[in-house]
Design a protein around this motif. Structure first.
Motif, PDB file in Angstrom:
ATOM      1  N   ALA A 332       0.847  -1.189   0.000  1.00 42.51           N
ATOM      2  CA  ALA A 332       0.000   0.000   0.000  1.00 42.51           C
ATOM      3  C   ALA A 332       0.879   1.234   0.000  1.00 42.51           C
ATOM      4  N   VAL A 333       0.420   2.272  -0.657  1.00 40.82           N
ATOM      5  CA  VAL A 333       1.101   3.550  -0.674  1.00 40.82           C
ATOM      6  C   VAL A 333       0.034   4.638  -0.570  1.00 40.82           C
ATOM      7  N   GLY A 334       0.330   5.680   0.252  1.00 37.88           N
ATOM      8  CA  GLY A 334      -0.690   6.714   0.421  1.00 37.88           C
ATOM      9  C   GLY A 334      -0.181   7.834   1.279  1.00 37.88           C
ATOM     10  N   THR A 335      -1.101   8.466   1.970  1.00 41.31           N
ATOM     11  CA  THR A 335      -0.779   9.609   2.821  1.00 41.31           C
ATOM     12  C   THR A 335      -1.678   9.579   4.035  1.00 41.31           C
ATOM     13  N   GLY A 336      -1.225  10.181   5.147  1.00 42.84           N
ATOM     14  CA  GLY A 336      -2.006  10.177   6.379  1.00 42.84           C
ATOM     15  C   GLY A 336      -1.727  11.421   7.195  1.00 42.84           C
ATOM     16  N   SER A 337      -2.717  11.818   8.007  1.00 44.00           N
ATOM     17  CA  SER A 337      -2.573  13.011   8.848  1.00 44.00           C
ATOM     18  C   SER A 337      -3.607  12.952   9.951  1.00 44.00           C
ATOM     19  N   ASN A 338      -3.323  13.705  11.044  1.00 43.22           N
ATOM     20  CA  ASN A 338      -4.316  13.795  12.100  1.00 43.22           C
ATOM     21  C   ASN A 338      -5.292  14.935  11.885  1.00 43.22           C
ATOM     22  N   GLU A 339      -5.111  15.642  10.770  1.00 44.29           N
ATOM     23  CA  GLU A 339      -6.044  16.694  10.386  1.00 44.29           C
ATOM     24  C   GLU A 339      -6.386  16.538   8.917  1.00 44.29           C
ATOM     25  N   LEU A 340      -7.652  16.722   8.584  1.00 47.76           N
ATOM     26  CA  LEU A 340      -8.086  16.557   7.199  1.00 47.76           C
ATOM     27  C   LEU A 340      -7.417  17.560   6.281  1.00 47.76           C
ATOM     28  N   SER A 341      -7.167  18.756   6.777  1.00 47.23           N
ATOM     29  CA  SER A 341      -6.550  19.796   5.941  1.00 47.23           C
ATOM     30  C   SER A 341      -5.101  19.474   5.612  1.00 47.23           C
ATOM     31  N   GLY A 342      -4.469  18.657   6.438  1.00 49.45           N
ATOM     32  CA  GLY A 342      -3.070  18.328   6.194  1.00 49.45           C
ATOM     33  C   GLY A 342      -2.869  16.952   5.600  1.00 49.45           C
ATOM     34  N   LEU A 343      -3.943  16.349   5.054  1.00 45.65           N
ATOM     35  CA  LEU A 343      -3.846  14.976   4.563  1.00 45.65           C
ATOM     36  C   LEU A 343      -2.810  14.834   3.463  1.00 45.65           C
ATOM     37  N   PHE A 344      -2.778  15.801   2.545  1.00 43.02           N
ATOM     38  CA  PHE A 344      -1.850  15.701   1.414  1.00 43.02           C
ATOM     39  C   PHE A 344      -0.657  16.648   1.585  1.00 43.02           C
ATOM     40  N   GLY A 345      -0.342  16.972   2.835  1.00 49.51           N
ATOM     41  CA  GLY A 345       0.770  17.860   3.092  1.00 49.51           C
ATOM     42  C   GLY A 345       2.116  17.176   2.916  1.00 49.51           C
ATOM     43  N   SER A 346       3.153  17.954   2.864  1.00 47.66           N
ATOM     44  CA  SER A 346       4.507  17.441   2.675  1.00 47.66           C
ATOM     45  C   SER A 346       4.936  16.627   3.889  1.00 47.66           C
ATOM     46  N   GLY A 347       5.582  15.506   3.612  1.00 44.89           N
ATOM     47  CA  GLY A 347       6.090  14.651   4.664  1.00 44.89           C
ATOM     48  C   GLY A 347       5.071  13.717   5.279  1.00 44.89           C
ATOM     49  N   ASN A 348       3.847  13.654   4.737  1.00 43.12           N
ATOM     50  CA  ASN A 348       2.814  12.784   5.301  1.00 43.12           C
ATOM     51  C   ASN A 348       2.598  11.497   4.495  1.00 43.12           C
TER      52      ASN A 348
END
Length: 490
Positions: A332-348
């Motif tokens: 699997a490859v993707g992105t994750g964050s504890n905030e919806l606004s930062g889901l596709f942020g750098s380093g996530n």
């Protein structure tokens, strides 16, 4: 300690209610619609004639062994509307879809996943002594349990599905061939029944005229009451035959309508078989003989048995592969964050890679038993294939054995009809001149009627033999000098 916000609770309750409402809105199942128009509103009432599709017309036109335009039209209607054939076609589509499912296992499946979660940890469960609310949002592309096919298990299962698809195609061709043979047999039988009915009606009219003359002679005292009653029995016997053959004709039409999937237009109904030697009774073109025995291997039932045999061989390979290690990959490859606004942020960015090797060690003999089952199925399929080939040879040999003597049988029966007609005419003349009694006339009359009925039956059986030859040969090869097919109406 965090206090519960009533507004937040109301929002959550509203979201849950909205989700529940949306869950009941979508329904992708097609609505049930009861089929209609299969039969007339009342039994015994005629319905609109069935219509042939362009594909059915073309398929019937290709049957060069059929001479009669009416029979070709009936075959076209059957190929367009017969329910058994529709089932066979739907079975092919199901096998095609199942093969597509098996083929998809050769490639990895990739899914897109998006997930959001929000949770609250109670103060007593937190080391800080305060309740904590946490959020987590992820978006991923994932490949789940893709098997690397080192030992050919997936390829063999795919090949087995392919053979099942090819087998269903031959089964459909076998149904189509059997349907055409059944339609031809029913059509010819109806023509023979109409000829029997016409002969019985003609005989009844002749006997009624003879009875009227005898009755007049009895009134004048020139003949006895015994002769009158003997004459009456011939009329009653002919009436019985007319009623019986009328019923046979109606049943024959009903059978033909069932085979073609609906009422037939008048142009597709047969005319009565002709007893005249000058008028050919053949509705079917004779096949060229001798034929190479290799054509029998192209019979649809033989090919279907062969595809079944190939499928069982592939299943043995799949069963044997189960003894070896299975290697599957999950990634699997993707992105994750504890905030919806930062889901596709750098380093996530996130990724995972999980190879799995599974080696069977102890299964109680299950895998080896599966191999034994597959090998037994292969032996069954082999015996069925051999039987299919032997049955094809036997059926063809029987049909050709009958074919060799039909010309002689028809010629002998035509000569018998001519002889019995002359005998009847002579007996009638001797009775009128007072040389013989009426029993001789009755005997000659019955012999003539029986010979004519037998002639109709033999003509029918000769045509049925041609139908049988077409069926046992898996479809008629093109005759050397085929009669040009009359175009069917469109």
């Amino acid at each position: 300690m965090e206090t519960t916000n009533p507004g937040r609770l109301a929002a959550l309750a509203g979201a849950a209610a909205l989700a529940a409402a949306l869950a009941g809105c979508a329904n992708f199942a097609p609505p049930h619609v009861a089929p209609t128009g299969m039969v007339p509103a009342e039994i015994g009432v005629g319905a609109a004639p069935a219509q042939a599709t362009p594909a059915g017309l073309d398929a019937a036109q290709a049957q060069a062994w059929v001479q009669s335009p009416g029979l070709r039209e009936a075959i076209a209607l059957a190929l367009s509307n017969n329910r058994d054939l529709r089932v066979a076609v739907a079975t092919i589509e199901r096998a095609r879809a199942q093969y597509g499912i098996a083929q998809a296992d050769l490639l990895p499946g990739v899914n897109a996943n998006a997930q959001g979660s929000r949770s609250r940890t109670a103060a007593d469960l937190n080391s800080s002594g305060r309740s904590v609310t946490s959020s987590q949002y992820t978006a991923q592309l994932a490949m789940t349990s893709y098997e690397i096919d080192f030992w050919g298990r997936v390829r063999n299962l795919n090949d087995a599905a392919l053979q099942a698809f090819l087998q269903s195609g031959e089964n459909q061709r076998n149904v189509q061939l059997s349907l055409m043979a059944d339609v031809a047999s029913a059509w010819l039988t109806l023509a023979a029944d109409q000829a029997r009915l016409a002969l019985a009606q003609q005989t009844l009219e002749t006997r009624r005229q003879s009875f009227a003359r005898t009755e007049r002679m009895h009134e004048l005292g020139s003949t006895s009451g015994l002769v009158l009653e003997q004459n009456r029995t011939t009329v009653d016997a002919a009436r019985t035959d007319v009623a019986g053959f009328s019923s046979q004709v109606e049943r024959g039409r009903n059978l033909l309508q069932l085979l073609v999937g609906g009422p037939l237009p008048e142009s597709a109904l047969p005319a009565p078989l002709q007893l005249s030697a000058a008028a050919p009774a053949a509705a079917l073109q004779p096949l060229p003989v001798p034929l190479p025995s290799s054509v029998l291997l192209q019979r649809p039932d033989v090919l279907a048995a062969e595809y079944q045999l190939r499928a069982t061989n592939a299943n043995i390979g799949a069963a044997r592969a189960a003894l070896f290690p299975t290697i599957s990959l999950t990634a699997a490859v993707g992105t994750g964050s504890n905030e919806l606004s930062g889901l596709f942020g750098s380093g996530n960015g996130t990724w995972s890679f999980v190879p799995l090797v599974r080696l069977p060690i102890f299964d109680g003999g299950r895998n080896r038993a599966n191999i034994a089952v597959a090998e037994a199925n292969q032996q069954i399929a082999l015996a069925q294939y051999e039987k299919a080939v032997q049955t094809a040879f036997r059926e063809t040999a029987d049909a050709l054995a009958d074919r060799a003597h039909w010309a002689e049988r028809l010629d002998a029966q035509a000569s018998l009809v001519t002889s019995t007609r002359k005998a009847f005419e002579l007996s009638e003349a001797r009775f009128k001149s007072g040389v013989d009694n009426y029993l001789a006339v009755l005997d000659a009359q019955r012999s003539l009627y029986a010979a004519q009925q037998t002639q109709i039956s033999l003509q029918l059986l000769e045509q049925i033999n041609r139908v049988t030859l077409v069926k046992v040969l898996g479809g008629a090869p093109a005759p050397a000098q085929a009669v040009a097919a009359t175009p069917l109406p469109r």
